[in-house]
Design a protein around this motif. Structure first.
Motif, mmCIF file in Angstrom:
data_model
loop_
_atom_site.group_PDB
_atom_site.id
_atom_site.type_symbol
_atom_site.label_atom_id
_atom_site.label_comp_id
_atom_site.label_asym_id
_atom_site.label_seq_id
_atom_site.Cartn_x
_atom_site.Cartn_y
_atom_site.Cartn_z
ATOM 1 N N SER A 21 88.931 24.030 28.223
ATOM 2 C CA SER A 21 88.588 22.933 27.313
ATOM 3 C C SER A 21 88.370 21.636 28.078
ATOM 4 C CB SER A 21 89.696 22.739 26.274
ATOM 5 O OG SER A 21 89.788 23.870 25.445
ATOM 6 N N ALA A 22 89.153 21.409 29.106
ATOM 7 C CA ALA A 22 88.998 20.204 29.928
ATOM 8 C C ALA A 22 87.660 20.209 30.660
ATOM 9 C CB ALA A 22 90.152 20.090 30.921
ATOM 10 N N ILE A 23 87.238 21.359 31.131
ATOM 11 C CA ILE A 23 85.926 21.469 31.788
ATOM 12 C C ILE A 23 84.832 21.106 30.787
ATOM 13 C CG2 ILE A 23 84.264 23.076 32.818
ATOM 14 C CD1 ILE A 23 86.767 24.568 34.000
ATOM 15 N N CYS A 24 84.939 21.624 29.576
ATOM 16 C CA CYS A 24 83.948 21.302 28.539
ATOM 17 C C CYS A 24 83.949 19.803 28.238
ATOM 18 C CB CYS A 24 84.224 22.091 27.268
ATOM 19 S SG CYS A 24 83.929 23.857 27.406
ATOM 20 N N ALA A 25 85.121 19.254 28.053
ATOM 21 C CA ALA A 25 85.221 17.830 27.704
ATOM 22 C C ALA A 25 84.656 16.950 28.815
ATOM 23 C CB ALA A 25 86.676 17.465 27.423
ATOM 24 N N ARG A 26 84.955 17.287 30.030
ATOM 25 C CA ARG A 26 84.473 16.518 31.185
ATOM 26 C C ARG A 26 82.958 16.535 31.283
ATOM 27 N NH1 ARG A 26 87.737 19.096 34.663
ATOM 28 N NH2 ARG A 26 86.103 20.375 35.514
ATOM 29 N N ASN A 27 82.352 17.580 30.781
ATOM 30 C CA ASN A 27 80.907 17.775 30.918
ATOM 31 C C ASN A 27 80.173 17.754 29.584
ATOM 32 O OD1 ASN A 27 80.511 18.554 33.904
ATOM 33 N ND2 ASN A 27 82.271 19.767 33.263
ATOM 34 N N TRP B 51 85.238 25.293 20.901
ATOM 35 C CA TRP B 51 84.760 23.993 21.390
ATOM 36 C C TRP B 51 83.381 23.681 20.811
ATOM 37 C CZ3 TRP B 51 81.231 20.976 23.670
ATOM 38 C CH2 TRP B 51 81.654 19.753 24.187
ATOM 39 N N ALA B 52 82.489 24.657 20.838
ATOM 40 C CA ALA B 52 81.128 24.440 20.312
ATOM 41 C C ALA B 52 81.159 24.115 18.822
ATOM 42 C CB ALA B 52 80.256 25.661 20.576
ATOM 43 N N GLY B 53 81.998 24.785 18.065
ATOM 44 C CA GLY B 53 82.095 24.519 16.634
ATOM 45 C C GLY B 53 82.723 23.179 16.322
ATOM 46 N N TYR B 54 83.720 22.814 17.081
ATOM 47 C CA TYR B 54 84.444 21.575 16.818
ATOM 48 C C TYR B 54 83.665 20.346 17.290
ATOM 49 C CZ TYR B 54 88.412 18.399 16.378
ATOM 50 O OH TYR B 54 89.244 17.373 16.003
ATOM 51 N N PHE B 55 83.068 20.415 18.463
ATOM 52 C CA PHE B 55 82.475 19.234 19.074
ATOM 53 C C PHE B 55 80.957 19.155 18.964
ATOM 54 C CE2 PHE B 55 86.554 19.534 21.283
ATOM 55 C CZ PHE B 55 87.013 18.245 21.113
ATOM 56 N N ASP B 56 80.315 20.080 18.273
ATOM 57 C CA ASP B 56 78.853 20.039 18.194
ATOM 58 C C ASP B 56 78.382 18.754 17.509
ATOM 59 O OD1 ASP B 56 76.225 20.866 18.532
ATOM 60 O OD2 ASP B 56 76.200 21.950 16.636
ATOM 61 N N SER B 57 77.514 18.061 18.188
ATOM 62 C CA SER B 57 76.904 16.831 17.668
ATOM 63 C C SER B 57 75.597 16.645 18.439
ATOM 64 C CB SER B 57 77.818 15.629 17.888
ATOM 65 O OG SER B 57 77.835 15.257 19.256
ATOM 66 N N PRO B 58 74.750 15.732 18.014
ATOM 67 C CA PRO B 58 73.517 15.510 18.781
ATOM 68 C C PRO B 58 73.784 15.176 20.253
ATOM 69 C CG PRO B 58 73.315 14.471 16.638
ATOM 70 C CD PRO B 58 74.747 14.946 16.758
ATOM 71 N N ALA B 59 74.857 14.456 20.530
ATOM 72 C CA ALA B 59 75.156 14.053 21.908
ATOM 73 C C ALA B 59 75.662 15.212 22.770
ATOM 74 C CB ALA B 59 76.175 12.926 21.914
ATOM 75 N N SER C 157 74.984 18.596 22.017
ATOM 76 C CA SER C 157 74.314 19.843 21.620
ATOM 77 C C SER C 157 73.847 20.685 22.798
ATOM 78 C CB SER C 157 73.148 19.549 20.688
ATOM 79 O OG SER C 157 72.152 18.803 21.351
ATOM 80 N N THR C 158 73.521 20.072 23.917
ATOM 81 C CA THR C 158 73.072 20.864 25.073
ATOM 82 C C THR C 158 74.183 21.793 25.537
ATOM 83 O OG1 THR C 158 71.533 19.136 25.741
ATOM 84 C CG2 THR C 158 72.134 20.753 27.415
ATOM 85 N N LEU C 159 75.371 21.247 25.722
ATOM 86 C CA LEU C 159 76.487 22.088 26.154
ATOM 87 C C LEU C 159 76.913 23.039 25.039
ATOM 88 C CD1 LEU C 159 78.525 22.973 28.248
ATOM 89 C CD2 LEU C 159 80.033 21.135 27.450
ATOM 90 N N ALA C 160 77.014 22.534 23.818
ATOM 91 C CA ALA C 160 77.450 23.389 22.704
ATOM 92 C C ALA C 160 76.536 24.596 22.550
ATOM 93 C CB ALA C 160 77.520 22.583 21.415
#
Length: 90
Positions: free
Chosen positions: A16-22, A53-61, A63-66
């Motif tokens: 999760s930290a890797i996702c958040a960092r990126n 993570w993709a479900g919780y944090f998906d937003s336009p900003a 979306s590439t990672l999600a």
């Protein structure tokens, strides 16, 4: 004395930290590679963390990672859980 985190929980936190960092990356390839390496063969934990993570944090900003996270096998089955957690009262 506090008890240590379970290994799966520790791995979830690391991924999760890797996702958040990126989260704002425009090139998710290296992030996905880092996640796979960090998971050390625990594809089940990787899929769960990626999908939530993709479900919780998906937003336009983000979306590439999600979107890239959803290419991880079995991640899609966890997206609804991430969306549920996002909508849960605090």
């Amino acid at each position: 004395m506090r008890s240590p985190l379970e290994p799966d929980t520790r791995l979830d936190v690391e991924l999760s930290a890797i996702c958040a960092r990126n989260q704002y990356t425009r090139d998710p390839g290296p992030v996905i590679a880092e996640l796979i390496a960090a998971a050390r063969g625990r594809d089940d934990v990787l899929a769960q963390t990626a999908g939530i993570w993709a479900g919780y944090f998906d937003s336009p900003a983000t979306s590439t990672l999600a979107s890239a996270l959803l290419d991880i096998p079995d991640a899609n089955r966890w997206v609804a859980e991430g969306r549920r957690r996002r909508g849960a009262p605090r």
